[in-house]
Design a protein around this motif. Structure first.
Motif, PDB file in Angstrom:
ATOM      1  N   GLU A  16     -63.153 -58.072 -22.447  1.00 40.09           N
ATOM      2  CA  GLU A  16     -62.161 -57.266 -21.755  1.00 40.09           C
ATOM      3  C   GLU A  16     -61.632 -58.016 -20.535  1.00 40.09           C
ATOM      4  O   GLU A  16     -62.347 -58.846 -19.953  1.00 40.09           O
ATOM      5  N   THR A  42     -74.664 -48.917 -16.479  1.00 36.94           N
ATOM      6  CA  THR A  42     -73.761 -49.291 -17.557  1.00 36.94           C
ATOM      7  C   THR A  42     -74.392 -50.409 -18.380  1.00 36.94           C
ATOM      8  O   THR A  42     -74.227 -51.600 -18.080  1.00 36.94           O
ATOM      9  N   ASP A  93     -73.834 -51.868 -21.161  1.00 35.80           N
ATOM     10  CA  ASP A  93     -73.045 -52.914 -21.806  1.00 35.80           C
ATOM     11  C   ASP A  93     -72.209 -53.720 -20.827  1.00 35.80           C
ATOM     12  O   ASP A  93     -71.414 -54.569 -21.230  1.00 35.80           O
ATOM     13  N   ALA A  94     -72.375 -53.472 -19.529  1.00 43.73           N
ATOM     14  CA  ALA A  94     -71.630 -54.238 -18.538  1.00 43.73           C
ATOM     15  C   ALA A  94     -72.179 -55.655 -18.451  1.00 43.73           C
ATOM     16  O   ALA A  94     -73.372 -55.903 -18.673  1.00 43.73           O
ATOM     17  N   ARG A 142     -66.821 -55.888 -19.146  1.00 45.26           N
ATOM     18  CA  ARG A 142     -67.424 -55.904 -20.472  1.00 45.26           C
ATOM     19  C   ARG A 142     -66.985 -57.167 -21.189  1.00 45.26           C
ATOM     20  O   ARG A 142     -65.919 -57.722 -20.904  1.00 45.26           O
ATOM     21  N   ARG A 184     -64.085 -49.979 -13.503  1.00 45.72           N
ATOM     22  CA  ARG A 184     -64.802 -50.228 -14.757  1.00 45.72           C
ATOM     23  C   ARG A 184     -65.420 -51.612 -14.691  1.00 45.72           C
ATOM     24  O   ARG A 184     -64.714 -52.624 -14.561  1.00 45.72           O
TER      25      ARG A 184
END
Length: 426
Positions: A227, A154, A156-157, A224, A221
């Protein structure tokens, strides 16, 4: 989290039996007979645009189920979640310029007020996702350890302070089917092409690069920037959609509970996937019966947040509509049918309410005006509701009885107990 005030439910002579419900998994009527306590889980709202009539119809259906169980002498243990952190909620908060926590709390409070006004029995356990972050993360870690979940890179994590990778974590459907008795589609009975289409429409990501199967659902998830996120045993982030209900249901009700309920738009992927997660975590089926309500349309389209064609319970109430009339309008539709809301339906319900009040709850001191046996009417109500919660048939029974019964007070009490409409008072 608190729910809302429980309505008073009177008792009536005699008793119902265990109701027969349509089971989506087998596409047949089955007896929803509890083995001990009647245990019910109904998926709750994502708190924005509450409470539209689609919501109300669903929670009224399972309120009716509880009333039948209670009339049959069963204790009921009811659990419901609130998805108070999820992409649609965050998107709406951004659009409106309101903090997501503030939006969620205001909408949950509106939902509580609407449910109480409609006389809906509240859940014993009303659980927000943000209250079980640790439990969800522990469940995801358990699935990882068992080889039933995997990481997807991921970019953009945000890598946490603990140095963990920040990868999104996904459920491995094939591994779960190999290691458990669960099979994808056990609840929905859909083919793969239909699953793929619905998965894309209902929050899934079939095109996500790095997944082992296009239908593998998100469990966790990774964090990010900008968030909501929580530290956890599987890295900073937040829960996926389906795993939250699996964890809350198992925590509050245990395995093999009596009925899993919700709208028909939850059959796939939500209920298929949450059943799979629960089976992988516990080694047991999630529920015995999977029961689903139909969709409510308005102005030619399914009533939905995305289309903006919502009729809100609070809006009707603000116009002076009696909540009992709203309830009767919903009860006039079979819970499994797809139907359309119209002003005519509401007008018919208001007329019905006035007629029932005149017939069964007359002014104090008025003498009975008919010879039809009220006890027979009550048994006919029970028979209708035991047959897949056939509330329209129950209303037909009352329409006939309104010509006159020998004991109007008994019918008034039965309407309150079984249909949740209190004819007394204003």
């Amino acid at each position: 989290m608190r729910a809302w005030k429980r309505p008073e439910i009177p008792s009536i002579p005699g008793s119902s039996g265990a109701p027969w419900l349509h089971d989506t998994a087998t596409d047949s009527l089955v007896e929803a007979r509890p083995t001990d306590v009647a245990r019910l889980y109904v998926c709750g709202i994502t708190p924005y645009d509450a409470t539209h009539l689609g919501h109300a119809a669903t929670y009224l259906a399972f309120d009716t189920l509880q009333r039948v169980w209670l009339d049959a002498g069963y204790q009921v243990h009811y659990a419901q979640n609130v998805t108070d952190v999820d992409d649609p909620l965050l998107e709406r908060a951004t659009q409106t310029g309101v903090e997501w926590q503030e939006l969620a709390e205001s909408q949950v409070q509106l939902f509580r007020t609407d449910m109480e006004a409609l006389g809906i029995i509240p859940p014993n356990d009303y659980v927000a996702v943000t209250e079980v972050i640790d439990e969800v993360a522990e469940a995801v870690a358990q699935l990882m350890t068992a080889g039933l979940a995997y990481e997807v890179p991921t970019p953009d994590a945000v890598v946490g302070a603990d140095g963990m990778s920040g990868s999104d974590l996904y459920f491995d459907i094939l591994a779960a089917e190999t290691q458990t008795d669960w099979r994808l589609g056990d609840e929905s009975n859909l083919n793969r092409d239909t699953m793929l289409a619905l998965f894309a429409e209902r929050g899934g990501d079939p095109d996500r690069v790095g997944k082992r199967d296009a239908l593998d659902p998100l469990l966790w998830r990774a964090a990010r920037a900008g968030e909501p996120q929580w530290p956890s045993a599987v890295g900073a982030g937040r829960p996926g959609w389906h795993i939250e209900c699996s964890v809350i249901a198992l925590k509050e009700l245990g395995t093999d509970f009596t009925v899993q309920g919700g709208g028909s738009d939850l059959i796939f992927p939500h209920h298929d996937m949450s059943a799979g997660h629960a089976s992988a975590l516990s080694g047991h089926p999630l529920a015995g019966v999977y029961s689903h309500t139909g969709m409510v349309a308005y102005q030619g389209e399914k009533m939905s947040k995305s289309l903006g064609n919502l009729v809100l319970v609070s809006g009707l109430r603000s116009q002076g509509v009696d909540p009992r009339a709203i309830r009767l309008a919903l009860l006039a539709q079979h819970y499994r049918s797809n139907w359309a809301w119209t002003d005519a339906l509401l007008g018919a319900a208001e007329h019905r309410l006035a007629r029932y009040r005149a017939a069964f709850a007359p002014a104090s001191g008025a003498a009975p005006v008919g010879t039809l046996s009220a006890a027979t009417v009550v048994e006919a109500l029970r028979t209708s509701l035991n047959d897949d919660l056939d509330s329209p048939a129950a209303l037909v029974v009352l329409d006939e009885a309104a010509h006159g019964v020998d004991d109007p007070a008994l019918v008034t009490t039965a309407i309150d107990a079984l249909l949740g409409v209190n004819l007394r008072g204003s």
